[in-house]
Design an enzyme around this catalytic site. Structure first.
Site, PDB file in Angstrom:
ATOM      1  N   CYS A   1       0.809  -1.216   0.000  1.00  0.00           N
ATOM      2  CA  CYS A   1       0.000   0.000   0.000  1.00  0.00           C
ATOM      3  C   CYS A   1       0.846   1.272   0.000  1.00  0.00           C
ATOM      4  CB  CYS A   1      -0.963   0.011   1.186  1.00  0.00           C
ATOM      5  SG  CYS A   1      -0.183  -0.232   2.790  1.00  0.00           S
TER       6      CYS A   1
ATOM      7  N   HIS B   1      -2.176   6.958   3.544  1.00  0.00           N
ATOM      8  CA  HIS B   1      -0.738   7.148   3.681  1.00  0.00           C
ATOM      9  C   HIS B   1      -0.320   8.426   2.963  1.00  0.00           C
ATOM     10  CE1 HIS B   1      -0.587   3.323   5.469  1.00  0.00           C
ATOM     11  NE2 HIS B   1      -0.063   2.597   4.503  1.00  0.00           N
TER      12      HIS B   1
END
Length: 371
Positions: free
Chosen positions: A151, A276
């Site tokens: 990710c 993120h």
């Protein structure tokens, strides 16, 4: 038409012409009850209806649960060899050890597997695919497996791929600011519990006061995550590097086709639920300009440019969460290097960082299987 996997007839070979036109591949979602699996079911319901049956598979303890996909309730079945009968494509979001055991089983039963675990990402016979960057790689899969990147890598690589295509990437230095959902439900529960413990207090003014307040609710983190940042994500590797930092290095090299690319990463956990962020120093073979980078990023599929600091316009996790693109802002040419750019990048780690990329790869495979 692209040949089928070795030993496996293609969908076209098993159907007549009329049936082939109408047929849709059969899909299995393995790990359907997990955090990423739940997001994936929503994405499959939002995107084009290219699948026939969508079979939901999870651990035996989840068997019998009913989940909604494409507006219909579907009963979850237990992970077993028989669960892959008739399946053309299997999307896996399970722990590495489960992936290692069951992905070969699904392939042996005739499925093309798209795996979100780290098990096969660096296998030279398994393509590591981001459709906006290297869609062509999905067509060559000797083991019948396509890997989904980590990710953190996915949160930045779409933007970097677009810039690399124009300028030629020669070096990459990144710092990640990773959301707690990257550690699963335990990470999210830990942050929420710690926020409750510190809310309404004057904590954060003396050494150790936050740690004492949160007590033994550290969960998957080595230090308090509320009112704090933790300069660690992943597991320990040689010379003090973490597994998450090495994933960024190794995966970026493989996706971009640059096996010798110098990459340095520092991974940090921050008190954000989902999405993120990364600061990126990217050096290129050719001189760059901010105007040129803006033009490339604004036109790149899967990228949103939000870059006007004079108006306080730049991406933040609180604004990006729940969206699909990679968001880019704070684009600057390095002060001392006309061939380097500085960027700030945000991406939802459960959507493009996992589920959406999996769904996009699945669409590539489905189109191929239908001819």
């Amino acid at each position: 038409m692209i040949p089928a996997e070795a030993g496996r007839p293609s969908l076209a070979d098993t159907l007549g012409t009329d049936a082939r036109t109408a047929a849709k591949p059969q899909l299995a979602v393995v790990g359907a009850t997990g955090a990423v699996g739940s997001v994936l079911l929503g994405i499959l319901s939002e995107r084009a209806d290219i699948w026939g049956e969508i079979r939901l598979i999870a651990s035996p303890r989840s068997a019998g649960r009913k989940l909604t996909v494409r507006g219909a309730e579907v009963e979850v079945v237990a992970l077993s060899e028989e669960a892959f009968d008739g399946i053309d494509v299997a999307m896996f979001d399970v722990p590495d050890e489960v992936s290692a055991q069951w992905v070969p089983v699904a392939v042996a039963k005739g499925a093309v597997v798209i795996d979100n675990a780290g098990t096969f990402r660096l296998d030279p016979d398994v393509p590591l695919v981001v459709p906006e960057v290297n869609a062509h790689a999905a067509r060559v899969r000797p083991r019948g497996i396509i890997a989904n990147p980590n990710c953190t890598t996915l949160s930045m690589i779409v933007a970097l791929g677009a810039l690399h295509a124009e300028y030629g990437l020669s070096e990459l230095i990144v710092s990640s600011y990773q959301a707690v959902s990257g550690s699963g439900k335990a990470g999210v529960d830990t942050l929420r519990a710690q926020l409750s413990a510190v809310s309404g207090t004057e904590l954060g003014n003396t050494p150790g006061d936050v740690r004492r307040a949160v007590g033994d609710t550290l969960g998957p983190f080595p230090a308090p995550i509320a009112l704090n940042v933790v300069p660690w994500a992943g597991s320990l590797r040689e010379d003090g590097w973490s597994s998450e930092e090495l994933k960024i290095r190794d995966e970026s090299r493989k996706i971009l086709g640059l096996p010798e690319l110098p990459v340095t990463a520092t991974c940090v956990r921050v008190p954000v639920i989902t999405t993120h962020s990364l600061t990126v120093h990217a050096r290129f073979e050719n001189e760059v300009t901010v105007a040129g980078a803006h033009e490339i990023l604004a036109a790149a599929p899967g990228v949103v440019l939000s870059d006007d600091p004079a108006r306080d316009e730049y991406p933040t996790p609180a604004d990006v969460v729940g969206t699909d693109p990679t968001w880019v802002g704070r684009v600057r040419r390095s002060l001392d290097d006309p061939r380097a750019l500085e960027l700030f990048v945000c991406g939802d780690n459960l959507r493009k960082g996992a589920a959406l990329n999996t769904a996009q790869i699945g669409e590539l495979v489905a189109a191929e299987l239908q001819g």
